[in-house]
Scaffold this active site. Structure first.
Site, PDB file in Angstrom:
ATOM      1  N   SER A   1      13.192  10.270   5.623  1.00  0.00           N
ATOM      2  CA  SER A   1      12.035  11.171   5.810  1.00  0.00           C
ATOM      3  C   SER A   1      12.557  12.576   6.072  1.00  0.00           C
ATOM      4  O   SER A   1      13.739  12.757   6.408  1.00  0.00           O
ATOM      5  CB  SER A   1      11.244  10.682   7.029  1.00  0.00           C
ATOM      6  OG  SER A   1      10.317  11.638   7.484  1.00  0.00           O
TER       7      SER A   1
ATOM      8  N   VAL B   1       2.941  12.755   3.333  1.00  0.00           N
ATOM      9  CA  VAL B   1       2.308  11.980   2.258  1.00  0.00           C
ATOM     10  C   VAL B   1       0.982  11.419   2.790  1.00  0.00           C
ATOM     11  O   VAL B   1       0.951  10.805   3.864  1.00  0.00           O
ATOM     12  CB  VAL B   1       3.221  10.815   1.798  1.00  0.00           C
ATOM     13  CG1 VAL B   1       2.691  10.210   0.512  1.00  0.00           C
ATOM     14  CG2 VAL B   1       4.662  11.297   1.609  1.00  0.00           C
ATOM     15  N   GLY B   2      -0.077  11.622   2.023  1.00  0.00           N
ATOM     16  CA  GLY B   2      -1.418  11.240   2.501  1.00  0.00           C
ATOM     17  C   GLY B   2      -1.698   9.749   2.414  1.00  0.00           C
ATOM     18  O   GLY B   2      -2.572   9.311   1.682  1.00  0.00           O
ATOM     19  N   THR B   3      -0.967   8.952   3.189  1.00  0.00           N
ATOM     20  CA  THR B   3      -1.175   7.495   3.213  1.00  0.00           C
ATOM     21  C   THR B   3      -1.793   7.106   4.561  1.00  0.00           C
ATOM     22  O   THR B   3      -1.993   7.949   5.436  1.00  0.00           O
ATOM     23  CB  THR B   3       0.167   6.754   3.073  1.00  0.00           C
ATOM     24  OG1 THR B   3       0.967   7.071   4.220  1.00  0.00           O
ATOM     25  CG2 THR B   3       0.906   7.149   1.804  1.00  0.00           C
TER      26      THR B   3
ATOM     27  N   TYR C   1      10.649   7.746  16.082  1.00  0.00           N
ATOM     28  CA  TYR C   1      10.553   7.587  14.626  1.00  0.00           C
ATOM     29  C   TYR C   1      11.644   8.421  13.944  1.00  0.00           C
ATOM     30  O   TYR C   1      12.354   7.933  13.047  1.00  0.00           O
ATOM     31  CB  TYR C   1       9.160   8.028  14.161  1.00  0.00           C
ATOM     32  CG  TYR C   1       8.961   8.037  12.662  1.00  0.00           C
ATOM     33  CD1 TYR C   1       8.727   6.853  11.967  1.00  0.00           C
ATOM     34  CD2 TYR C   1       9.007   9.231  11.933  1.00  0.00           C
ATOM     35  CE1 TYR C   1       8.546   6.856  10.590  1.00  0.00           C
ATOM     36  CE2 TYR C   1       8.823   9.244  10.558  1.00  0.00           C
ATOM     37  CZ  TYR C   1       8.596   8.059   9.890  1.00  0.00           C
ATOM     38  OH  TYR C   1       8.423   8.064   8.524  1.00  0.00           O
TER      39      TYR C   1
ATOM     40  N   GLN D   1       0.853  -1.205   0.000  1.00  0.00           N
ATOM     41  CA  GLN D   1       0.000   0.000   0.000  1.00  0.00           C
ATOM     42  C   GLN D   1       0.883   1.248   0.000  1.00  0.00           C
ATOM     43  O   GLN D   1       2.117   1.155   0.045  1.00  0.00           O
ATOM     44  CB  GLN D   1      -0.906   0.016   1.233  1.00  0.00           C
ATOM     45  CG  GLN D   1      -0.143   0.175   2.541  1.00  0.00           C
ATOM     46  CD  GLN D   1      -1.054   0.222   3.768  1.00  0.00           C
ATOM     47  OE1 GLN D   1      -2.044  -0.488   3.843  1.00  0.00           O
ATOM     48  NE2 GLN D   1      -0.705   1.064   4.726  1.00  0.00           N
ATOM     49  N   GLY D   2       0.236   2.394  -0.044  1.00  0.00           N
ATOM     50  CA  GLY D   2       0.910   3.670   0.187  1.00  0.00           C
ATOM     51  C   GLY D   2       2.069   3.960  -0.759  1.00  0.00           C
ATOM     52  O   GLY D   2       1.977   3.749  -1.974  1.00  0.00           O
ATOM     53  N   ILE D   3       3.170   4.427  -0.193  1.00  0.00           N
ATOM     54  CA  ILE D   3       4.315   4.847  -0.992  1.00  0.00           C
ATOM     55  C   ILE D   3       4.927   3.652  -1.732  1.00  0.00           C
ATOM     56  O   ILE D   3       5.303   3.763  -2.910  1.00  0.00           O
ATOM     57  CB  ILE D   3       5.361   5.537  -0.083  1.00  0.00           C
ATOM     58  CG1 ILE D   3       4.796   6.862   0.462  1.00  0.00           C
ATOM     59  CG2 ILE D   3       6.663   5.793  -0.850  1.00  0.00           C
ATOM     60  CD1 ILE D   3       5.660   7.527   1.526  1.00  0.00           C
TER      61      ILE D   3
ATOM     62  N   GLY E   1       7.990  14.166   2.634  1.00  0.00           N
ATOM     63  CA  GLY E   1       7.446  15.083   3.644  1.00  0.00           C
ATOM     64  C   GLY E   1       6.161  14.543   4.236  1.00  0.00           C
ATOM     65  O   GLY E   1       6.183  13.564   4.978  1.00  0.00           O
TER      66      GLY E   1
END
Ligand SMILES: NC(=O)C1=CN([C@@H]2O[C@H](COP(=O)(O)OP(=O)(O)OC[C@H]3O[C@@H](n4cnc5c(N)ncnc54)[C@H](O)[C@@H]3O)[C@@H](O)[C@H]2O)C=CC1
Ligand SMILES: CC(=O)C(C)=O
EC number: 1.1.1.304
Length: 260
Positions: A143, A189-191, A156, A16-18, A187
């Site tokens: 990140s 990211v809408g995940t 993190y 999923q996601g990135i 930066g």
């Protein structure tokens, strides 16, 4: 021309996601993709999407915190796809917690996935490139939190700084074998990761749901949240021959949040 056509690329956290975004972009560019994640069902869905670009894909369920599973994933990719050229050590987890509340178990869990997982990927990929007798590319997920420590994301952030350290050291150790090692630093990211971060901020600080995400997005110079496709564009460059003279770098792609 920037190209990964015909290359074999393994991506962790590809369900999923990135990770999914990177898989689809590299498939569009002609790479054959080995998709690795903890969850088999998600992987099968992404495999179908990848194959729709007319390239080969294979899936492998592995926990990146386990050295033997990462090595097995790399062996599987080579066997199924007939080579091995690029690894994207993308899998990672976030944790929102004030530093005062962090437990030894928290430290263990997040470091094992975000840091150990990247190291196992570096080791397995470098050994495979050497065994195959050709150059290769290792690309790691850091990140903006690997450049600036973020409040409530302190541990993190520490893991993402550690990814930069491993990236630099590995670049130096493997340069003579023609292996480059770089990191991408997204930066906001809408995940699902940010849905979770926003919810945890709401629980801990009482900030209304959605507000933390909005606050961070409002601070982006380019005026919008980042998409997995934005991240994938940088990874596609790092996976291609056009990046051959770049190694040991942790490159920001954040729309203007952190300036280095
Ligand atoms: N979302 C964001 O704003 C940012 C994300 N990143 C980094 O990008 C990477 C991907 O993030 P997202 O796609 O947003 O996260 P996500 O949570 O949406 O997806 C992560 C994927 O990794 C998999 N995964 C988690 N632990 C694993 C393990 N032990 N072994 C194998 N797979 C595992 C999950 O099953 C999931 O499919 C992470 O390393 C993250 O720290 C960096 C900067 C910003
Ligand atoms: C999830 C992440 O890396 C940040 C800082 O948003």
């Amino acid at each position: 021309m920037m190209s990964v056509k015909g290359k074999v690329v393994l991506i962790t956290g590809a369900g999923q996601g990135i990770g999914r975004g990177i898989a689809l972009r590299l498939a569009k560019d002609g790479a054959n993709i080995a998709l690795v994640d903890l969850r088999a069902e998600q992987l099968e869905g992404v495999k179908k999407e990848v194959e729709a670009f007319g390239v080969k894909a294979t899936t492998f369920v592995a926990d990146v915190s386990k050295q033997d599973q990462v090595k097995a994933a790399v062996d599987h990719a080579e066997k199924e796809l007939g080579g091995f050229d690029v690894i994207v050590n993308n899998a990672g987890i976030a944790q929102v917690k004030p530093l005062a509340d962090v437990t030894p178990e928290d430290m263990d869990r997040i470091f094992r996935i975000n840091v150990d997982g990247v190291l196992w990927g570096i080791q397995a990929a470098a050994a495979k490139f050497k065994a195959l007798g050709h150059k290769g590319k290792i690309i790691n997920a850091s990140s903006i939190a690997g450049h600036d420590g973020f409040a409530m994301l302190g541990v993190y952030s520490a893991t993402k700084f550690a990814v930069r350290a491993l990236t630099q050291a590995a670049a130096k150790e493997y340069a003579s074998a023609g292996i480059t090692v770089n990191a991408y630093c997204p930066g906001i990211v809408g995940t699902s990761m940010w849905v979770e971060i926003d919810e945890r901020f709401a629980e801990i600080t009482g900030t209304p749901k959605g507000e933390t995400y909005k606050k961070y997005v409002d601070g982006i110079a380019l005026g919008r949240a980042q998409t997995p496709e934005d991240v994938a564009a940088l990874v596609a460059f790092l996976a291609s021959d056009d990046s051959d003279y770049i190694t040991g770098q942790a490159i920001l792609t954040d729309g203007g949040i952190v300036y280095r």
